[in-house]
Design an enzyme around this catalytic site. Structure first.
Site, PDB file in Angstrom:
ATOM      1  N   SER A  39     -18.734 -35.311 -15.831  1.00 19.85           N
ATOM      2  CA  SER A  39     -18.803 -35.346 -17.289  1.00 19.85           C
ATOM      3  C   SER A  39     -17.474 -35.610 -17.972  1.00 19.85           C
ATOM      4  O   SER A  39     -17.438 -35.906 -19.162  1.00 19.85           O
ATOM      5  CB  SER A  39     -19.394 -34.033 -17.815  1.00 19.85           C
ATOM      6  OG  SER A  39     -20.773 -33.979 -17.569  1.00 19.85           O
ATOM      7  N   LYS A  93     -14.658 -30.687 -27.675  1.00 20.24           N
ATOM      8  CA  LYS A  93     -16.002 -31.105 -27.284  1.00 20.24           C
ATOM      9  C   LYS A  93     -17.043 -30.232 -27.983  1.00 20.24           C
ATOM     10  O   LYS A  93     -16.884 -29.014 -28.074  1.00 20.24           O
ATOM     11  CB  LYS A  93     -16.135 -31.007 -25.763  1.00 20.24           C
ATOM     12  CG  LYS A  93     -17.425 -31.595 -25.200  1.00 20.24           C
ATOM     13  CD  LYS A  93     -17.384 -31.612 -23.683  1.00 20.24           C
ATOM     14  CE  LYS A  93     -18.691 -32.133 -23.094  1.00 20.24           C
ATOM     15  NZ  LYS A  93     -18.664 -32.213 -21.629  1.00 20.24           N
ATOM     16  N   SER A 111     -20.943 -36.200 -19.915  1.00 21.54           N
ATOM     17  CA  SER A 111     -21.313 -35.717 -21.232  1.00 21.54           C
ATOM     18  C   SER A 111     -20.139 -35.687 -22.218  1.00 21.54           C
ATOM     19  O   SER A 111     -20.342 -35.453 -23.408  1.00 21.54           O
ATOM     20  CB  SER A 111     -21.884 -34.295 -21.112  1.00 21.54           C
ATOM     21  OG  SER A 111     -20.904 -33.393 -20.623  1.00 21.54           O
TER      22      SER A 111
END
Length: 353
Positions: free
Chosen positions: A180, A81, A156
């Site tokens: 997320s 990520k 996210s």
């Protein structure tokens, strides 16, 4: 043989053991898929040269070492990520302010994955500082659901879930403060897990100060998710520590499940209306669980404005401190950044759909 991109992480590990394929072949295949057009906006940066070099090294080890002593997912491709610092690889945090930031260090979770022999193909797209429930940064194309490019991959960890759902990688690392990992997983048709706080390392600086954020696995199957959690939980985290299982999470998939008591909550804690399709999916899940012998009861979820307002204040403070959907702010870049070195030649910026 099944197309390489259709194999799960554990199936790839088994294929390596049988000699049916190799890390180099798999990495080249997946990079070619990404290069043909990342239509889901999964990647902000693709580190192709690094991935190929790591695949060559993994292949050399697989040919010469005692396979029994290797980590379970050795040589399997993954992605990191873009909120995690990666030494020598651009880390934007989803922000134009850090479009060209190239850290000189790794966040500890990145080292954990590398130590397990996982091969990162690059950095997955995030909203700015991980602070949104959608993934549409200025530095990359928006992340979209592989099932419908008109729809968001949520956030996210939207890029990570889109990468797994689009068969660009079999597993990807995410992080979760308020959905997320879980929201993008649901939007992209994959499995996402927010582990118990303290199970997965938060790095040397500890947690986010509130205990809200954790790193977690995203995969296509429950068994892959469990095997990846075994990797991520290899080092004890900081904060509220939950010791790992005596056995491991992958083997727990085969353990008997006791009869559980499960609540089906109807309504929303925020008071917002629940989409009928979402409510229907929850009800179908409840019926399925009841059919498996579990006790399911229905309860009303009353709105709780104090909870929602309190969380909004906490999350705002977390984002201001550098956390958001990122998790701990232990490796936040300097503010403002000094003139950064240009990204390495091998790093390719993610393009539009």
């Amino acid at each position: 043989m099944t197309e390489l991109h259709e194999l799960t992480a554990l199936e790839l590990a088994a294929a390596y053991a049988c000699g049916d394929t190799s890390p180099t072949e798999v990495v080249d295949h997946l990079l070619a898929r990404i290069g043909c057009g990342d239509r889901v906006g999964a990647f902000t940066t693709v580190s192709a040269d690094r991935a190929r070099a790591a695949a060559v090294g993994a292949e050399r080890v697989l040919r010469s070492a005692d396979r029994a002593g290797l980590p379970r997912l050795f040589g399997v491709p993954t992605a990191v990520k873009d909120l995690e610092a990666t030494a020598g690889v651009r880390t934007t945090l989803g922000s134009a302010l850090f479009r060209d930031w190239v850290p000189e260090h790794n966040d500890e979770i990145v080292d954990v994955m590398a130590d397990a022999g996982l091969i990162s193909l690059g950095k997955t797209t995030v909203p700015e500082f991980g602070a949104a429930c959608y993934t549409e940064p200025e530095v990359a194309a928006p992340a979209r659901s592989p099932f419908d490019l008109r729809r968001s991959a949520a956030g996210s960890s939207g890029g990570a879930a889109a990468a797994v759902g689009a068969r660009l990688v079999p597993i990807a690392q995410g992080s979760d403060t308020a959905g997320s990992v879980r929201s993008p997983a649901s939007a992209c048709g994959v499995v996402g897990l927010k582990p118990s706080r303290g199970l997965v390392t938060a790095g040397p600086a500890g947690n986010d100060g509130m205990g809200l954020s954790v790193r977690g696995p995203i995969a296509r199957t429950v068994r892959d998710t469990a095997a990846f959690l075994d990797v991520l939980a290899d080092r004890t985290g900081a904060g509220t520590v939950h010791p790992p299982r005596v056995d491991n999470y992958e083997r727990a998939c085969d353990a008997p499940v006791p009869r559980l008591r499960i609540a089906l909550a109807q309504g929303s804690v925020s008071g917002a209306p629940v989409d009928p399709e979402v409510a229907g999916a929850a009800e179908l899940t409840a019926r399925t669980l009841a059919g498996l012998g579990h006790e399911v009861f229905v309860r009303d979820q009353a709105p709780d404005p104090e909870l929602t307002e309190g969380f909004r204040a906490m999350f705002t403070a977390l984002v201001a401190g550098g956390g958001g959907g990122r998790g701990p702010a232990s490796t936040a870049p300097p503010r403002p950044p000094t003139p950064p070195p240009p990204p390495a030649e091998e790093e390719r910026r993610g393009g539009g759909p």
